[in-house]
Motif scaffolding. Structure first.
Motif, mmCIF file in Angstrom:
data_model
loop_
_atom_site.group_PDB
_atom_site.id
_atom_site.type_symbol
_atom_site.label_atom_id
_atom_site.label_comp_id
_atom_site.label_asym_id
_atom_site.label_seq_id
_atom_site.Cartn_x
_atom_site.Cartn_y
_atom_site.Cartn_z
ATOM 1 N N MET A 35 24.083 -70.575 -29.713
ATOM 2 C CA MET A 35 23.393 -69.548 -28.931
ATOM 3 C C MET A 35 24.334 -68.885 -27.955
ATOM 4 O O MET A 35 25.310 -69.475 -27.518
ATOM 5 N N SER A 36 24.026 -67.640 -27.636
ATOM 6 C CA SER A 36 24.785 -66.918 -26.621
ATOM 7 C C SER A 36 23.936 -65.763 -26.118
ATOM 8 O O SER A 36 22.966 -65.369 -26.757
ATOM 9 N N PHE A 37 24.326 -65.236 -24.972
ATOM 10 C CA PHE A 37 23.682 -64.039 -24.459
ATOM 11 C C PHE A 37 24.687 -63.266 -23.639
ATOM 12 O O PHE A 37 25.717 -63.786 -23.231
ATOM 13 N N GLU A 38 24.377 -61.979 -23.425
ATOM 14 C CA GLU A 38 25.268 -61.106 -22.683
ATOM 15 C C GLU A 38 24.427 -60.090 -21.923
ATOM 16 O O GLU A 38 23.411 -59.619 -22.424
ATOM 17 N N ILE A 39 24.865 -59.793 -20.725
ATOM 18 C CA ILE A 39 24.226 -58.732 -19.949
ATOM 19 C C ILE A 39 25.303 -57.708 -19.646
ATOM 20 O O ILE A 39 26.248 -57.975 -18.918
ATOM 21 N N ASP A 41 25.522 -53.160 -20.691
ATOM 22 C CA ASP A 41 24.630 -52.002 -20.653
ATOM 23 C C ASP A 41 23.255 -52.355 -21.225
ATOM 24 O O ASP A 41 22.267 -51.722 -20.910
ATOM 25 N N THR A 42 23.203 -53.368 -22.071
ATOM 26 C CA THR A 42 21.950 -53.910 -22.614
ATOM 27 C C THR A 42 22.033 -55.431 -22.554
ATOM 28 O O THR A 42 23.071 -55.998 -22.870
ATOM 29 N N ALA A 43 20.940 -56.068 -22.161
ATOM 30 C CA ALA A 43 20.879 -57.527 -22.202
ATOM 31 C C ALA A 43 20.525 -57.929 -23.630
ATOM 32 O O ALA A 43 19.557 -57.418 -24.210
ATOM 33 N N THR A 44 21.338 -58.811 -24.207
ATOM 34 C CA THR A 44 21.145 -59.247 -25.586
ATOM 35 C C THR A 44 21.328 -60.752 -25.694
ATOM 36 O O THR A 44 21.952 -61.376 -24.831
ATOM 37 N N ALA A 45 20.804 -61.323 -26.780
ATOM 38 C CA ALA A 45 20.976 -62.747 -27.042
ATOM 39 C C ALA A 45 21.073 -62.973 -28.543
ATOM 40 O O ALA A 45 20.611 -62.158 -29.342
ATOM 41 N N TYR A 46 21.669 -64.107 -28.891
ATOM 42 C CA TYR A 46 21.906 -64.483 -30.283
ATOM 43 C C TYR A 46 21.614 -65.971 -30.438
ATOM 44 O O TYR A 46 22.033 -66.783 -29.606
ATOM 45 N N LEU A 47 20.885 -66.312 -31.494
ATOM 46 C CA LEU A 47 20.688 -67.705 -31.894
ATOM 47 C C LEU A 47 21.019 -67.794 -33.382
ATOM 48 O O LEU A 47 20.409 -67.095 -34.200
ATOM 49 N N GLY A 48 21.986 -68.621 -33.720
ATOM 50 C CA GLY A 48 22.341 -68.804 -35.124
ATOM 51 C C GLY A 48 21.338 -69.715 -35.808
ATOM 52 O O GLY A 48 21.029 -70.790 -35.297
ATOM 53 N N LEU A 49 20.816 -69.281 -36.923
ATOM 54 C CA LEU A 49 19.876 -70.088 -37.707
ATOM 55 C C LEU A 49 20.626 -70.665 -38.895
ATOM 56 O O LEU A 49 21.452 -69.980 -39.505
ATOM 57 N N LEU A 61 21.116 -66.494 -41.575
ATOM 58 C CA LEU A 61 20.224 -65.654 -40.797
ATOM 59 C C LEU A 61 20.454 -65.936 -39.324
ATOM 60 O O LEU A 61 20.947 -67.003 -38.945
ATOM 61 N N MET A 62 20.113 -64.973 -38.491
ATOM 62 C CA MET A 62 20.230 -65.147 -37.047
ATOM 63 C C MET A 62 18.990 -64.577 -36.379
ATOM 64 O O MET A 62 18.299 -63.721 -36.927
ATOM 65 N N LEU A 63 18.730 -65.083 -35.204
ATOM 66 C CA LEU A 63 17.649 -64.584 -34.370
ATOM 67 C C LEU A 63 18.318 -63.844 -33.224
ATOM 68 O O LEU A 63 19.174 -64.409 -32.533
ATOM 69 N N ILE A 64 17.986 -62.573 -33.069
ATOM 70 C CA ILE A 64 18.604 -61.781 -32.013
ATOM 71 C C ILE A 64 17.527 -61.217 -31.095
ATOM 72 O O ILE A 64 16.381 -61.033 -31.494
ATOM 73 N N TRP A 65 17.905 -60.980 -29.865
ATOM 74 C CA TRP A 65 16.993 -60.457 -28.851
ATOM 75 C C TRP A 65 17.706 -59.369 -28.071
ATOM 76 O O TRP A 65 18.909 -59.469 -27.819
ATOM 77 N N ASP A 66 16.978 -58.340 -27.712
ATOM 78 C CA ASP A 66 17.494 -57.424 -26.704
ATOM 79 C C ASP A 66 16.339 -56.956 -25.831
ATOM 80 O O ASP A 66 15.174 -57.047 -26.210
ATOM 81 N N GLU A 67 16.702 -56.523 -24.656
ATOM 82 C CA GLU A 67 15.710 -56.210 -23.634
ATOM 83 C C GLU A 67 14.794 -55.059 -24.017
ATOM 84 O O GLU A 67 13.711 -54.929 -23.457
ATOM 85 N N ARG A 68 15.187 -54.234 -24.956
ATOM 86 C CA ARG A 68 14.357 -53.091 -25.372
ATOM 87 C C ARG A 68 13.487 -53.409 -26.577
ATOM 88 O O ARG A 68 12.339 -53.021 -26.633
#
Length: 141
Positions: A35-39, A41-49, A61-68
């Protein structure tokens, strides 16, 4: 109340997002190194599946997140390529970790991927202070 929420949401957002992403990772049994995340210009995150699908041989496959856009399941690609999004959870940027995990398990158990993801309708502005407040319950004490 955390005083840095009143002054600057970036430190509070960093702690809270870290806690939130860890909570989602725990629900899915994703180890810390996956897992990782970054803040920025956009806050994002990554989880490796640790899952692969026959329609994408040799690609995890991966699970990704962003604030938008919130959470998405995507196919791992080369670093220079954009991820291939195969499913999006919703426009809700901060569903509970249990909700995210239940959704991911359903996607992974499904008989056929890829699915047609819903289309994004342009970038929406994000109030980082409000996001930090929404994630505050996940910040470690």
């Amino acid at each position: 109340m955390d005083t840095d929420l009143d002054v600057d949401s970036t430190p509070a957002l960093r702690r809270a997002l870290d806690g939130y992403i860890r909570a989602v990772a725990d629900e899915l049994d994703v180890p810390a190194e996956g897992m990782s995340f970054e803040i920025s210009d956009t806050a994002t995150a990554y989880l490796g599946l640790s899952t692969r699908r026959p329609s994408w041989p040799g690609r995890d496959l991966m699970l990704i997140w962003d604030e938008r856009a919130g959470w998405s399941v995507a196919v791992e690609t080369n670093p220079a390529e954009r991820p291939v999004v195969i499913a999006r959870l919703s426009d809700e940027p901060v569903p509970s970790p249990r909700t995210v995990a239940r959704w991911v398990r359903g996607i992974l158990a499904g008989p056929s991927l890829p699915m047609e993801p819903r289309q994004q309708t342009g970038a929406k502005a994000v109030d980082r202070h409000a996001l930090a407040l929404r994630l505050a319950d996940y910040a470690p004490d």
